[in-house]
Scaffold this motif. Structure first.
Motif, PDB file in Angstrom:
ATOM      1  N   TRP A 112      64.268  83.287 108.819  1.00 15.32           N
ATOM      2  CA  TRP A 112      62.345  83.700 109.344  1.00 15.32           C
ATOM      3  C   TRP A 112      61.891  82.697 110.648  1.00 15.32           C
ATOM      4  N   MET A 113      61.447  83.442 111.605  1.00 14.80           N
ATOM      5  CA  MET A 113      60.255  82.624 112.573  1.00 14.80           C
ATOM      6  C   MET A 113      58.985  82.401 112.385  1.00 14.80           C
ATOM      7  N   GLN A 114      58.221  81.853 113.233  1.00 15.14           N
ATOM      8  CA  GLN A 114      56.502  82.117 112.768  1.00 15.14           C
ATOM      9  C   GLN A 114      56.489  81.282 114.459  1.00 15.14           C
ATOM     10  N   GLY A 115      55.447  81.429 114.805  1.00 15.35           N
ATOM     11  CA  GLY A 115      54.768  81.518 116.299  1.00 15.35           C
ATOM     12  C   GLY A 115      54.501  80.218 116.324  1.00 15.35           C
ATOM     13  N   GLN A 116      54.664  79.600 117.517  1.00 13.22           N
ATOM     14  CA  GLN A 116      55.152  78.624 118.315  1.00 13.22           C
ATOM     15  C   GLN A 116      53.658  77.858 118.515  1.00 13.22           C
ATOM     16  N   PRO A 191      55.284  82.862 121.465  1.00 12.77           N
ATOM     17  CA  PRO A 191      57.198  82.772 120.954  1.00 12.77           C
ATOM     18  C   PRO A 191      57.122  82.283 119.869  1.00 12.77           C
ATOM     19  N   MET A 192      58.810  82.886 119.125  1.00  9.75           N
ATOM     20  CA  MET A 192      58.576  82.066 117.861  1.00  9.75           C
ATOM     21  C   MET A 192      59.814  80.988 117.117  1.00  9.75           C
ATOM     22  N   TYR A 193      60.046  80.527 116.337  1.00 13.07           N
ATOM     23  CA  TYR A 193      61.244  79.396 116.284  1.00 13.07           C
ATOM     24  C   TYR A 193      62.068  79.604 115.158  1.00 13.07           C
ATOM     25  N   PRO A 194      63.140  80.245 114.618  1.00  9.15           N
ATOM     26  CA  PRO A 194      63.490  80.473 114.052  1.00  9.15           C
ATOM     27  C   PRO A 194      63.920  79.209 112.741  1.00  9.15           C
ATOM     28  N   ILE A 195      63.703  79.708 111.437  1.00  9.20           N
ATOM     29  CA  ILE A 195      63.909  78.489 110.544  1.00  9.20           C
ATOM     30  C   ILE A 195      64.532  78.962 109.220  1.00  9.20           C
ATOM     31  N   LEU A 196      65.531  78.604 108.655  1.00  9.24           N
ATOM     32  CA  LEU A 196      67.014  78.671 107.371  1.00  9.24           C
ATOM     33  C   LEU A 196      65.800  77.627 106.548  1.00  9.24           C
ATOM     34  N   ASN A 197      66.143  77.962 105.290  1.00 14.79           N
ATOM     35  CA  ASN A 197      65.860  77.803 103.888  1.00 14.79           C
ATOM     36  C   ASN A 197      66.141  78.227 103.204  1.00 14.79           C
ATOM     37  N   LEU A 198      66.404  77.317 101.720  1.00 13.79           N
ATOM     38  CA  LEU A 198      66.420  77.807 100.271  1.00 13.79           C
ATOM     39  C   LEU A 198      65.321  77.636  99.683  1.00 13.79           C
ATOM     40  N   GLY A 199      64.562  78.303  99.338  1.00  9.46           N
ATOM     41  CA  GLY A 199      63.564  78.035  98.437  1.00  9.46           C
ATOM     42  C   GLY A 199      63.818  78.468  97.680  1.00  9.46           C
ATOM     43  N   ALA A 200      62.634  78.521  96.782  1.00 10.22           N
ATOM     44  CA  ALA A 200      62.481  78.398  95.307  1.00 10.22           C
ATOM     45  C   ALA A 200      61.075  79.289  94.853  1.00 10.22           C
TER      46      ALA A 200
END
Length: 724
Positions: A112-116, A191-200
């Motif tokens: 996902w991505m979120q605003g800088q 601008p948005m920065y990318p994120i990779l995570n394994l949540g639960a």
């Protein structure tokens, strides 16, 4: 796609710290809380591992504390905050392995991505994929906080490519395995920065993994590279101005605080700044004060704030006589001698020998002529045969400039249109000849198909700027070697380029007309020079000489140190102090010259064992015999008795008429070509200088073993440095 913005295949053995940080707003090595406080896992940097060409985010059952809360699990996350962002017109995708069982995804693997600017929800967010009970889902949060989403049924325990195209009209188009799944409105441009995570959430499957093969991003907009603004010089005491270029697709913004200005470049709508392009610049607009340098005459052709820096004219050769000034110049290259046929600086690629007959001075101009004439010249045992000859002059060992100087020449080249013929050059070279460390400044050099080029060569490299000019015409070419290690080049008074130049070796001047195997030779051809001038921007101190002791006994050894010299080499010499009667002048060879380095020269001087007691001077002499500096020296001991013959001299001596003139029969003028010795009966440069000063004979401190019959003494000089 117009440009690749990111291509991270996780091929190394560690995460690319220029793109990613582990955890959620941490420092890359501490355990951080989850995105939402109700999640059961902490994000531990140890659970984000790069190996075997993939990024693996592991969730495991492991008691952890983060945000002051005990949690039962630890998992992995990486994010690009403050390091990498995408914006409208960009496409980003990841290839991921989705773990699950019987159609149910394990945990919440998320890309996902979120605003800088971190002002959620007004700056929006895009969820490219997130594991949920309904499958793999996508979602977009609009600037007003409203959400749009959908879910797709993807195979579990399989690789999938998931991506989003953020269109310039504000839509997030989400693709799975190349197929468009949804188009969601996205009312933000942050601008948005990318994120990779394994949540639960809820039931946690542990251990489990989210494996990422790559993350890539592209641009679809035309790429533009901003051109740097330039500072336009003004008159002294007048603020310089900023010239903002006009570049399609680039918007410049200028901000001022006092005399400090900053300029920022951004992409116009529908364009993108090329990756790696410079977008910010700072300038100092403080006016240059009007200093005293304006009284120097003549001045170089340059803006006033430059000419105001001139403090002294070092050289002003207008070639007004009927021959070349051999006190400044040598004909031919430095590997030979003036008056001989020599090779060029690059004999393997040049097409001619340099001959003295190709150098003439006439009607206030220097002429260097390139003609078709068979020639042969030798350098270091290698003989070169050519079909052409040409002219060169250079000032090695005679005239040099240092940092804080300006050199200029008015030159007429030959050619047609804007194409200069052959390979004319006005340049400088480091006097120590350790190229490129000692540097080279090419004020004018015809390169790139006959263009006029200004360049520097030094370590770590070279820089060059060329311009088209009228070839068959007079132009003024100048170079300002600034004290901060930059060379500014001026053509006809206008700044052409500024190149960094980290050499500090003094530079001698060269003018030559060459031809080389890169372009056809044109003969006959002529390079004409109206003048060569040089200035100093430094308030120079007068040369000085100091000695380790000013009271000595015969046979003592002292050290001498000369400073603030502008010479290539000097001679240390001994003479009776001014106003003290001395013995007749004795014709001697000058002592071996001492090499000057960074304006200084050092030598060990042995006081002769048979020297008469009294007051003397240690003098520093230029190659021409000119007195640079002197200091007094007292020699203790009993005087040697006067000669018994009235008016005579000790056996073997010679008399000197009043004023220091020697009997006729010596070498006319005193100084022999090349600075060497004169025959018996002649006058050396040193003795000539003293004779003209009226201070009695001057005796160069020579190597041990020279017997002065007139004075009954020996002198010697041991050089600390020697010209290679």
């Amino acid at each position: 796609m117009t440009a690749v913005l990111l291509d991270d295949g996780f091929d190394g053995d560690a995460l690319d710290a220029a793109v990613w940080t582990r955890g959620w707003f941490g420092d890359d090595w501490t355990v951080t809380p989850p995105v939402n406080s109700g999640e059961p896992q902490c994000y531990d940097p140890a659970n984000a591992v790069v190996a075997d060409g993939a990024l693996t985010l592991d969730i495991e059952e492991k008691a952890s504390i983060c945000g002051g809360v005990d949690r039962a699990y630890a998992s992995g996350m990486v994010n690009g905050y403050s390091k990498f962002t995408i914006r409208p017109g960009n496409y980003i995708e990841a290839r991921v392995f989705v773990a699950g069982d019987e159609g149910e995804v394990a945990n919440q693997p998320t890309f996902w991505m979120q605003g800088q600017s971190l002002n959620w929800p007004s700056n929006g967010s895009i969820v490219v994929m997130k594991g949920q009970a309904d499958g793999i889902c996508g979602e977009a949060t609009d600037g007003d906080g409203s959400k749009s989403g959908g879910c797709a049924d993807l195979a579990m325990n399989a690789w999938h490519t998931v991506g989003v195209f953020w269109t310039t009209d504000g839509t997030a188009e989400i693709y799975y395995d190349g197929d468009l799944q949804w188009s969601f409105p996205l009312g933000t441009t942050d601008p948005m920065y990318p994120i990779l995570n394994l949540g639960a959430w809820g039931d946690v499957t542990a251990p489990s993994q989210l494996v990422v093969d790559y993350v890539r991003a592209w641009d679809t907009l035309p790429q533009v590279v901003p051109i740097a603004p330039t500072l336009v010089a003004a008159e002294c005491d007048v603020e310089p101005t900023l010239a903002i270029p006009e570049v399609d697709g680039v918007v410049y913004t200028e901000r001022r605080v006092g005399y400090q200005a900053s300029v920022t470049a951004a992409a116009a709508e529908g364009y993108a700044i090329a990756k790696g392009a410079q977008t910010t610049w700072t300038f100092d607009l403080t006016p240059e004060p009007c200093g005293p340098g304006g009284s120097v005459d003549p001045l170089p052709e340059a803006p006033r704030q430059v000419t105001q820096q001139m403090r002294e004219v070092l050289l002003d050769d207008g070639f007004d006589g009927d021959g070349l000034d051999l006190g400044v110049w040598n004909r031919g290259w430095v590997d030979g001698q003036d008056g001989q046929m020599t090779t060029g600086a690059n004999p393997a690629i040049e097409w001619m020998c340099y001959g003295p007959d190709n150098v003439t001075v006439q009607d206030g101009e220097l002429h260097l002529d390139f003609v078709r004439q068979d020639s042969s010249c030798t350098v270091r045992g290698d003989t070169y045969d050519y079909q052409y000859t040409s002219g060169m002059i250079q000032s090695w060992k005679k005239f040099t400039v240092a940092p804080g100087s300006f050199v200029e020449s008015r030159i007429h080249t030959s050619g047609a249109g804007t194409v200069i013929e052959n390979w004319p050059a006005f340049w400088t070279n480091g006097e120590s000849h350790d190229w490129p460390e000692t540097g080279e400044i090419d004020v004018l050099e015809s390169l790139d198909g006959g263009r006029a080029c200004a360049s520097v060569h030094t370590t770590p490299g070279s820089a060059k700027q060329c311009v088209d000019i009228e070839a068959d015409a007079w132009h003024t070419y100048g170079a300002h070697w600034r004290l901060d290690g930059v060379v500014d080049f001026y053509y006809d008074g206008q700044l052409l380029a500024s190149h960094p130049f980290n050499a500090t070796d003094r530079q001698y001047l060269i003018l030559n007309l060459s031809a080389w195997n890169g372009v056809p030779a044109v003969a006959p051809s002529r390079l004409s020079v109206d003048y060569v001038r040089a200035w100093s921007t430094v308030d120079t101190e007068a040369p000085t000489v100091t000695i380790s002791s000013d009271l000595v006994d015969p046979g003592d050894t002292i050290t001498a140190h000369a400073a603030n010299l502008v010479d290539y080499e000097v001679t240390f010499a001994l003479a009776p102090a001014e106003g003290v009667a001395g013995a007749p002048a004795i014709p001697l060879s000058t002592s071996p010259p001492v090499r000057v380095s960074q304006g200084t020269a050092d030598a060990e001087l042995s006081i002769p064992t048979d020297i008469e007691p009294g007051d003397y001077e240690i003098r520093v002499l230029a190659r021409s015999g000119a007195l640079r500096a002197a200091t007094t020296l007292a020699v203790a001991g009993e005087p040697t008795p006067e000669p018994s013959t009235p008016g005579g001299t000790p056996s073997g001596g010679s008399t000197t008429p009043t004023g220091g003139e020697e009997p006729t029969g010596g070498a006319s003028g005193g100084v022999t070509p090349g600075g060497g010795g004169s025959p018996a009966g002649g006058r050396t440069a040193a003795s000539a200088a003293l004779a003209h000063s009226g201070a009695g004979p001057i005796l160069p401190l020579a190597f041990s073993g020279v017997v002065l019959a007139a004075l009954g003494m020996a002198m010697r000089l041991r050089r600390r440095s020697q010209l290679d």
